[in-house]
Design an enzyme around this catalytic site. Structure first.
Site, mmCIF file in Angstrom:
data_model
loop_
_atom_site.group_PDB
_atom_site.id
_atom_site.type_symbol
_atom_site.label_atom_id
_atom_site.label_comp_id
_atom_site.label_asym_id
_atom_site.label_seq_id
_atom_site.Cartn_x
_atom_site.Cartn_y
_atom_site.Cartn_z
ATOM 1 N N HIS A 1 -3.832 -5.817 1.191
ATOM 2 C CA HIS A 1 -3.481 -6.181 2.553
ATOM 3 C C HIS A 1 -4.049 -7.566 2.883
ATOM 4 O O HIS A 1 -5.017 -8.015 2.286
ATOM 5 C CB HIS A 1 -4.081 -5.190 3.556
ATOM 6 N N CYS B 1 0.836 -1.202 0.000
ATOM 7 C CA CYS B 1 0.000 0.000 0.000
ATOM 8 C C CYS B 1 0.877 1.261 0.000
ATOM 9 O O CYS B 1 1.568 1.526 -0.978
ATOM 10 C CB CYS B 1 -0.970 -0.032 1.171
#
Length: 483
Positions: free
Chosen positions: A427, A330
């Site tokens: 994630h 991310c």
């Protein structure tokens, strides 16, 4: 009839989140229908719900303890710090505003209707709702407009149990001092107390418990010994990440100033033969790491600047020259690229900054936040992984041609030509046992198989048994009030 009890702390980090999870699992094992609730949480470690919202990661663990899917109503107000004085405010899973602390203080009372609405929905049809407070009710300077502790308890009519932390010392003062400073109405709402994190023979504190009960009039619910397997549960604070040390794979993780969604580290730290080391500011990245993970960030550009200020960019280059691998997730993925463009000033003043230049990709910040549960295929092995996306920005470039995930039919992630540097937005990948084993095997050091989900479930069961043994749960349930 639905009943509720609220667990508040005599300070921060007394173990409220873990206790709520353990009490919830114990009550479920008794045959009760249970749900967790936290009116207000402050954390950048968020979980994504099935309906596309976000809540605190601790409430997702508590939902698991209850056998429920995470829902936005479990944590209706989530504060996600972006600077030292301001935070993004999430209400019922969606962005409400970005406010300075002073402005939020004047507006938080307006959020009480949404909090009570969520509380009513969570309680509908259940036997028990276990509510977690935030910080300490002894912060009486914050009582006006409070929605996190006594303000909520009073508005919802919920009895309170106060927990102290003996490990930090002064637990009698924590609990009795709270009794002294609270206004009479709030003091009367507390029905019981417990002492957490005791090391050694709990009988040695019997006189202390008698003293607290005599000075407060609250019911003694027990002294809870230190739960040795707490490290196996997902951490709400990154500094609670722990793992067994020793020979095997060493993973270094720089603690970014605004680190976010670091639950990717929990399955790794729980894996035998894997050591996860959180590198504090002021320390260099270790020269013997096999893998450096640059985690998510709530403020990518600011954290990239700080990354360089720590000298970690130089350490990372040295790590790569030694043949070490790098994974950016991310915000960490964005940092690894050549450029980050924020023309709309989403993270601050409009700017264009150079990335670390280890991946041939460029990130353009966008107003829209991607927030979704996702399923992907790990292309090297064909293994299915489940996770979530929670980011702003689009990342593309030549290294995107070496995507290593197929996410719902689209290519996701990027890799350097030799595969040494990787990045992605997804994630939660490491919770998948097969993926985790395959990814770690590429580091050249075999590890034993580990079923993370089963281990997590066993740990919750062990925590429930721990509390059944050391806490008066019968009395705690009796203290719960109807809602």
């Amino acid at each position: 009839m639905t009943k509720a009890i609220m667990i508040q702390g005599a300070g921060s980090n007394v173990g409220k989140s873990m206790l709520v999870a353990g009490i919830a699992r114990a009550c479920v094992k008794r045959g009760l229908s249970v749900a967790p609730f936290k009116p207000q949480n402050m954390s950048n470690n968020a979980a994504v719900t099935a309906d596309g919202g976000e809540i605190g990661r601790a409430q997702a663990l508590q939902a698991l303890a209850c056998g429920l899917e995470p829902m936005v109503d479990m944590n209706p107000v989530l504060l996600k710090p972006e600077t030292d004085t301001g935070a993004q405010v999430i209400v019922q899973g969606k962005r409400f505003a970005t406010l300075k602390a002073r402005d939020y203080g004047s507006q938080k009372a307006q959020l009480m209707p949404a909090v009570l609405q969520s509380f009513a929905r969570i309680g509908a049809g259940r036997d028990l709702v276990i509510v977690e407070g935030a910080g300490s009710p002894a912060e009486v300077n914050l009582r006006k407009g409070d929605i996190a502790n006594m303000g909520f308890a009073d508005a919802a009519g919920v009895p309170v149990v106060l927990v102290g932390d003996i490990d930090r010392g002064g637990v009698i003062a924590q609990l009795v001092g709270t009794h002294v400073v609270l206004p009479e109405d709030d003091r009367a709402r507390i029905k019981g107390f417990a002492v957490n994190k005791f090391r050694g023979d709990t009988s040695l504190f019997a006189e202390g418990m008698t003293t607290i009960a005599a000075r407060t009039g609250w019911a003694d619910l027990g002294v809870i010994p230190w739960f040795a397997d707490a490290w196996r549960l997902p951490a709400e604070d990154v500094m609670d990440i722990a793992s067994r040390k020793g020979d095997g794979i060493k993973i270094a993780v720089p603690r970014l100033n605004r680190i976010a969604n670091f639950d990717d580290l929990d399955p790794l730290s729980a894996t035998p033969g894997v050591s996860v080391e959180i590198i504090e500011p002021g320390r260099p990245l270790p020269g013997d790491a096999d893998l450096v993970i640059i985690p998510g960030s709530k403020s990518t550009i600011a954290d990239l600047e700080d990354f360089r200020a720590q000298g970690w960019d130089i350490d990372l280059q040295a790590h790569v020259r030694r043949g070490g691998q790098v994974l950016g997730i991310c915000g960490g993925y964005q940092m690894l690229g050549t450029d980050i463009v924020d023309e709309d000033g989403i993270e601050g003043p409009p700017c264009r900054v150079k990335g670390l230049g280890l991946l041939g990709v460029k990130t353009v910040m966008k107003q829209h936040k991607r927030l979704a549960l996702s399923q992907a295929i790990y292309l090297p092995t064909g293994d299915t992984v489940h996770g979530y996306e929670i980011h702003i920005g689009e990342t593309k470039g030549p290294d995107s041609a070496r995507a290593w995930l197929s996410l719902e039919g689209r290519a996701e992630g990027a890799a350097s030509p030799n595969g040494q540097i990787k990045g992605c937005y997804m994630h939660g990948l490491f919770a998948a046992d097969q993926f985790r084993a395959a990814f770690l095997a590429d580091l050249g050091k075999p590890i034993e198989h580990h079923n993370y989900t089963q281990d997590l479930d066993r740990t919750l069961d062990a925590l429930a048994g721990h509390l059944e043994t050391h806490m008066d749960l019968d009395r705690l349930i009796d203290l719960a009030g109807p809602i």
